[in-house]
Design an enzyme around this catalytic site. Sequence first.
Site, PDB file in Angstrom:
ATOM      1  N   THR A 350      -4.581   3.835   3.816  1.00  0.00           N
ATOM      2  CA  THR A 350      -3.446   3.631   2.804  1.00  0.00           C
ATOM      3  C   THR A 350      -2.461   3.870   3.374  1.00  0.00           C
ATOM      4  O   THR A 350      -2.020   3.551   4.877  1.00  0.00           O
ATOM      5  CB  THR A 350      -3.852   5.429   2.566  1.00  0.00           C
ATOM      6  OG1 THR A 350      -5.276   5.593   2.547  1.00  0.00           O
ATOM      7  CG2 THR A 350      -2.943   5.835   1.506  1.00  0.00           C
ATOM      8  N   GLY A 433      -7.513   9.185   5.305  1.00  0.00           N
ATOM      9  CA  GLY A 433      -8.129   9.401   4.252  1.00  0.00           C
ATOM     10  C   GLY A 433      -8.790  11.237   4.436  1.00  0.00           C
ATOM     11  O   GLY A 433      -7.377  11.778   3.744  1.00  0.00           O
TER      12      GLY A 433
END
Length: 530
Positions: A350, A433
């Site tokens: 991410t 995460g």
Amino acid sequence: MRDFHAPGRSAVYAANAMAATSHPLSTTAAIETLQAGGNAVDAAVAAVAVQCVVEPQMTGIGGDCFAIIAEPDGKLHGLNGSGRAPKAASSKKLIELGESSVELTSPHAVTVPGAVRAWETMLERHGTKSLGDVLGRAIQYAREGYAVTPRVALDWSRNVEKLSADEGSKSAYLIDGKAPRTGEIMRHAPLADTLQRIAEEGSGAFYEGAVAEDIVATLRAKGGLMTLEDMAEMQVDDMTPVTGDYRGLTVAELPPNGQGFIALVMLGILEKFDLQKLDPNGTQRFHLELEAGRIAYSLRDRFLADPDFMPHDPAELLSDDHIARLAGLVDPGSRIADLPPSVLGPRSDTVYLSVVDKDGLAVSLINSVYKDFGSAITAPKSGVLLQNRGACFRLEPGHPNTIEGGKRPLHTIIPAMVLSEGRPYLSFGVMGGGYQPCGHAHVLGNITDFGMDVQEAIDAPRMFFDEKSYVLHAERYVPEATVDGLRALGHTVERVPGAIGGAQAIRIDRARGILEGGSDPRKDGMAAGY
């Protein structure tokens, strides 16, 4: 105060505007946009678009996006740019196809990508520029090339086998079957063409026409269920952030399908303890933080899903009585023996970024393809690497997070915004995460409980737990005495070779009229301002 004899970096200070991202080219794109007259939203989209090119293992236009935008007076706008499962998908259908779970590289793990429509929506509602105005640098780096940075190269080298399994990914992301090395120039011509088309025609060029056809055809050839109708119907949802108090501050997170309220549960539990008297890197601080995390995550795995399918509203789980009962479960002298285990893996990929402009508009934005290189399925004509967010679904009939057509999966990515006296004070986020709620509590606690500046708060050593076994994972610089102390309290602790997560933050110091920024050394990025 920072020890200038030791390796490290200072927090960044500026009087006008600031950006903090996990990649230097992304940060410079944001600053360039700000100095050209764009606002924080314009700069954030310019920055994340660059990251979708230069950090392909972390994010891409085939992923999802969430954001919190804070106006200078404290008014908050939440945006959910996460995609849904194909309408034809269901747990029953996948079981009939022989699936026992949604595997990470399965075409069934690919939900409709939401990022591009989210960017356009942000710009239309809160920006001053169009997609065509802000995608220039991303297009340039995709077409002309960019030098691979060290952390990106490390992640890339670990995914050669995964990328090699798909012809589109092998062609787009490997050189003679190998990952690029640090400093090597990479180009992505099909992706550049797709970004150029989006710049000229808007998000419709992604969700309809040739790009959508390429995505759908690629997935259908692998047995996927995505249709052109699924792509065309992608919509971004406005969301009212859910808030909680911590040490006199108001912490805002996005509601489900993201896990932001889990960070608020953790903070609510931790506020019941006098952390300020503890060693920030000591046994007792980590014990309390991780026990609060284990309790909060057990709630997440029982209840978190698409909000239309959740049995409890986050407000119920954040009620004072409920938080007090949860805090009562924590024993400062011993590990809680039995909690239901998590089902999510410990790592995902991410990018998070924060931008604050000269007028005080603040953007907290996160964009993701979930696991390393997402599904590792790349639509070859358009160059779109597709996420695998659908792997967060279950195939258990009756569970709130079981896969069904048109449903959004549980999402791990969560931007955060903190208000002080009703006005923006800290725009921050933590990548990693499942770690993200724990990371929010850890970084915010470092600032509020232990008086660290934003860079110190980000730099400080971290711990987390394996989300299946609850074995504690300690970074290299967690003191050995802390590890020994945790073991004495009943924890199983292991040192982990990889860094835990990443973070960016910008603090707004109204009393002095300055911005203070930090960016995680666990990544390649930086904070910058002017």
